[in-house]
Motif scaffolding. Structure first.
Motif, short mmCIF file in Angstrom:
data_model
loop_
_atom_site.label_atom_id
_atom_site.label_comp_id
_atom_site.label_asym_id
_atom_site.label_seq_id
_atom_site.Cartn_x
_atom_site.Cartn_y
_atom_site.Cartn_z
N VAL A 198 -113.32 40.28 -27.50
CA VAL A 198 -112.13 40.57 -26.53
C VAL A 198 -111.65 39.05 -26.29
N GLY A 199 -110.25 39.54 -25.76
CA GLY A 199 -109.65 38.21 -25.94
C GLY A 199 -108.92 36.68 -26.32
N SER A 237 -111.16 46.32 -33.72
CA SER A 237 -110.67 45.63 -32.85
C SER A 237 -110.76 46.48 -30.71
N ASP A 268 -108.74 49.07 -26.29
CA ASP A 268 -107.18 49.09 -25.30
C ASP A 268 -106.37 47.87 -25.39
N GLN A 269 -106.82 47.69 -27.22
CA GLN A 269 -106.20 46.26 -27.70
C GLN A 269 -105.12 47.15 -28.52
N TRP A 270 -104.57 48.48 -28.82
CA TRP A 270 -103.79 48.71 -30.42
C TRP A 270 -102.45 47.98 -30.32
N LYS A 271 -101.89 47.04 -29.84
CA LYS A 271 -101.14 46.22 -29.60
C LYS A 271 -101.41 45.05 -30.78
N SER A 272 -102.34 44.90 -29.93
CA SER A 272 -102.82 43.19 -30.70
C SER A 272 -103.13 43.79 -32.06
N TRP A 273 -103.97 44.98 -32.62
CA TRP A 273 -104.91 45.23 -33.55
C TRP A 273 -102.44 45.56 -34.46
#
Length: 644
Positions: free
Chosen positions: A116-117, A143, A146-151
């Motif tokens: 994470v992070g 992933s 809550d980190q769909w944007k990073s994926w």
């Protein structure tokens, strides 16, 4: 209704040392595990204490590998797992070393869990590109939920490579997210109903629906990481939609037996949904609904049918005829039309004339006869038109002489001819056809009916269907885009992105509400649903603007339709108003070669041409905003329908 078999994966925090991998695989096979995930963090180049790959094993499974193969080809049953928190350049070197060791021992699929992070997304994307493009490795990226944007950023930097897949990690579960219809209120139930093409049960609202879950479902999933799927013995409610789609689940080995007990509650939940569905829609073919959802949920593109060019096979006719919802709607519409004809002052009690245009194997003939029987109206003559000579043989056997106690004897000639080229010797009171494609007008129903119906019906004859409207909606369809990339690479044909496809888009994520684009009205003078249109015969143009309701990736557009059969009776495939239990049509898919990132409230403008000339029908499209693109399928070079 049977529950799909649960696909389980187990994981542990420590490698199993001093055990043979073959023995481990055999033990897992006895527990219905399918393959092992080897912890590559323990590879010799990274951890010198481990000298041989058989000294450790990491457990997992997949539905795509036969268990009986593990003795001779263990490398096909193993996925290498890298769980190195990526915080600095040295961590990337460790990931690369583990991947190279995976190649050395013959494992070409790795699962990367960067933690994470992590902040080195760009260097990681460069490394993954090298592994996929140079070494042809498949990568499963873990992933956080809550980190769909990073994926999504990683996916774009890797060029939407089909070798890259994602394993979302389910969020930690609170006591309030356990299963049960009440606790699933507005959360999981909408996804389940959408998967089967069902409406929400009465009294259930989708206001609190987990839209992030739908976003993940539209992605190229390899597995779901459920490291903590239980709270006080209750399974995570978010697992329901993934289980329906048979997505492999990675769970802790200590939870396997408890998780299998979840199958019972899973079955009860589905049975409760379908019990409501049966009561509300008794005409629907439940087995067909379940089978269709199970076999076509993965977004695989299919070639559109071309009944004008090719004769349909017997199996295709049989599959369509099982759609009881469609033919129930047709029968109700026919009954309404017959009653309207009978209500006319000049109605001839001796009977009426009906034309079935494109009869196939005769389901519309049966609908017409049953409707006439129920309302007690006499049909004098039924003209059955069908150009497929093989289907005509079935028609002749079934309908050469039809009779019932209320309609006396009815002579119904089967005419093996293209009804567009037939010169009728009479006018008909009613003409019935089922020529609609997945986009409504894409199988040339307008070309077949616009000029033909006036000759068949005269001034007073009625048509079923009366009118139909095509709709378009922007969608995120990563699975379908991945399939098209693979098709293009395999055939070395980039034109797959300039063709219309038929796709079951129930796992796609709709980024905007469907908007009407083309309408054809066979009962009145054509009235267009959109002002910005220019028409010439059956050719049409529209420019549509959508306001994105969700953030996502624009992969293409879903084409659907709404049809008024007669009066108030109709059928619809439009998202949000789809007729429950209707399975005859999937969506038309208009792909984009290069996906676009879309933010919430962004404007998306698409131009769409329907061109019908010189004996051909084709569609062209391009994006005007947010980014201008070239026109796809210009001149119908790559995709057209022959109208001859």
């Amino acid at each position: 209704m049977q529950t799909p078999p649960l696909t389980l994966c187990t994981h542990d925090s420590e490698p199993y040392r001093r055990c043979r991998l073959c023995t481990t695989l055999q033990a897992l096979s006895e527990k219905s595990m399918d393959f092992a995930v080897v912890p590559l963090d323990a590879a010799p180049d990274v951890y010198p204490g481990c000298r041989n790959y058989s000294d450790f094993a990491y457990f997992d499974d997949s539905p795509c590998v036969a268990r009986s193969q593990y003795e001779s080809s263990w490398e096909k049953l193993c996925v290498g797992r890298v769980q190195t928190p990526i915080q600095g350049p040295s961590d990337l070197k460790a990931v690369e070393a583990a991947a190279m060791y995976s190649l050395h021992i013959g494992m070409r699929t790795i699962l990367i869990d960067p933690g994470v992070g992590h902040r080195l997304l760009k260097p990681l994307a460069r490394l993954l590109n090298e592994l996929m493009n140079r070494h042809k490795m498949s990568v499963w990226y873990v992933s956080p939920w809550d980190q769909w944007k990073s994926w999504n950023q990683l996916r774009f930097m890797c060029g939407h490579n089909p070798l890259l897949g994602v394993c979302p990690r389910l969020p930690l579960m609170s006591d309030t997210t356990s299963v049960g219809l009440n606790s699933m209120h507005g959360k999981t139930l909408p996804s389940i109903c959408r998967y089967f093409g069902l409406p929400l049960p009465k009294g259930i609202s989708a206001a609190g629906h987990d839209k992030l879950g739908d976003l993940w479902l539209s992605e190229p999933l390899r597995a779901v990481y459920a490291q903590q799927p239980f709270a006080k013995g209750h399974p995570h409610s978010a697992l329901f939609p993934f289980l329906l789609r048979k997505v492999p689940l990675i769970v802790h080995k200590t939870c396997i037996d408890e998780f299998r007990g979840f199958a019972k509650s899973f079955e009860l939940e589905k049975e409760e949904i379908f019990s409501i569905f049966r009561k509300t829609y008794p005409d629907a073919n439940e087995d067909l609904v379940v089978t269709t959802a199970r076999e076509y949920h993965d977004g695989t593109p299919l070639a559109p049918l071309r009944p004008l060019q090719e004769n349909l096979e017997n199996g295709v006719y049989e599959a369509f005829e099982r759609d009881s919802v469609k033919y129930s709607a047709y029968q109700k519409a026919i009954a309404v039309a017959l009653q309207e004809i009978r209500a006319r002052k000049d109605f001839q009690k001796s009977g009426l004339n009906v034309a079935i245009l494109g009869a196939g194997r005769g389901p519309l003939v049966t609908c017409m006869m049953e409707a006439a029987y129920k309302i007690g109206i006499k049909v004098d003559c039924v003209h059955i038109f069908e150009k497929n000579k093989w289907a005509c043989r079935t028609l002749e056997k079934r309908f050469h002489h039809m009779s019932n106690e209320d309609c006396s004897r009815i002579h119904s000639p089967v005419i093996q001819h293209d009804f567009r080229k037939w010169k009728p010797d009479r006018t008909f009171d009613l003409a019935i056809s089922e020529l609609l494609g997945s986009f409504g007008c894409n199988e040339a129903s307008p070309e077949c009916l616009v000029d033909t119906l006036p000759e068949y019906l005269g001034k007073r004859g009625l048509s079923i269907p009366q009118r139909y409207t095509s709709y378009l909606a922007p969608v995120q369809a990563a699975k379908t885009h991945e399939s098209l990339l693979q098709m293009s690479a395999k055939s070395k044909d980039p034109s797959v992105f300039e063709r219309l496809h038929v796709v079951n888009l129930r796992d796609a994520h709709f980024l905007g509400k469907p908007v009407a684009c083309f309408e054809f009205d066979h009962g009145k003078r054509q009235v267009e649903p959109h002002s910005d249109m220019h028409n010439e015969g059956c050719s049409k143009f529209c420019s549509l603007t959508f306001i994105a309701t969700e953030e996502g990736v624009l992969h293409g557009f879903a084409g659907q339709f709404d049809c008024t059969l007669f009066g108030t009776e109709g059928i619809s495939t439009v998202e949000g108003s789809r007729t429950a239990g209707l399975v005859s049509w999937f969506s038309t898919y208009l792909p984009l070669r290069n996906p676009m990132r879309i933010g919430k409230d962004d404007r998306v403008t698409v131009n769409l041409w329907r061109i019908s000339k010189e004996g051909k029908l084709w569609y062209e499209w391009n994006i005007e905003e947010p980014h201008l693109t070239g026109i796809s399928n210009s001149g119908g070079v790559h995709d057209f329908l022959d109208l001859s």
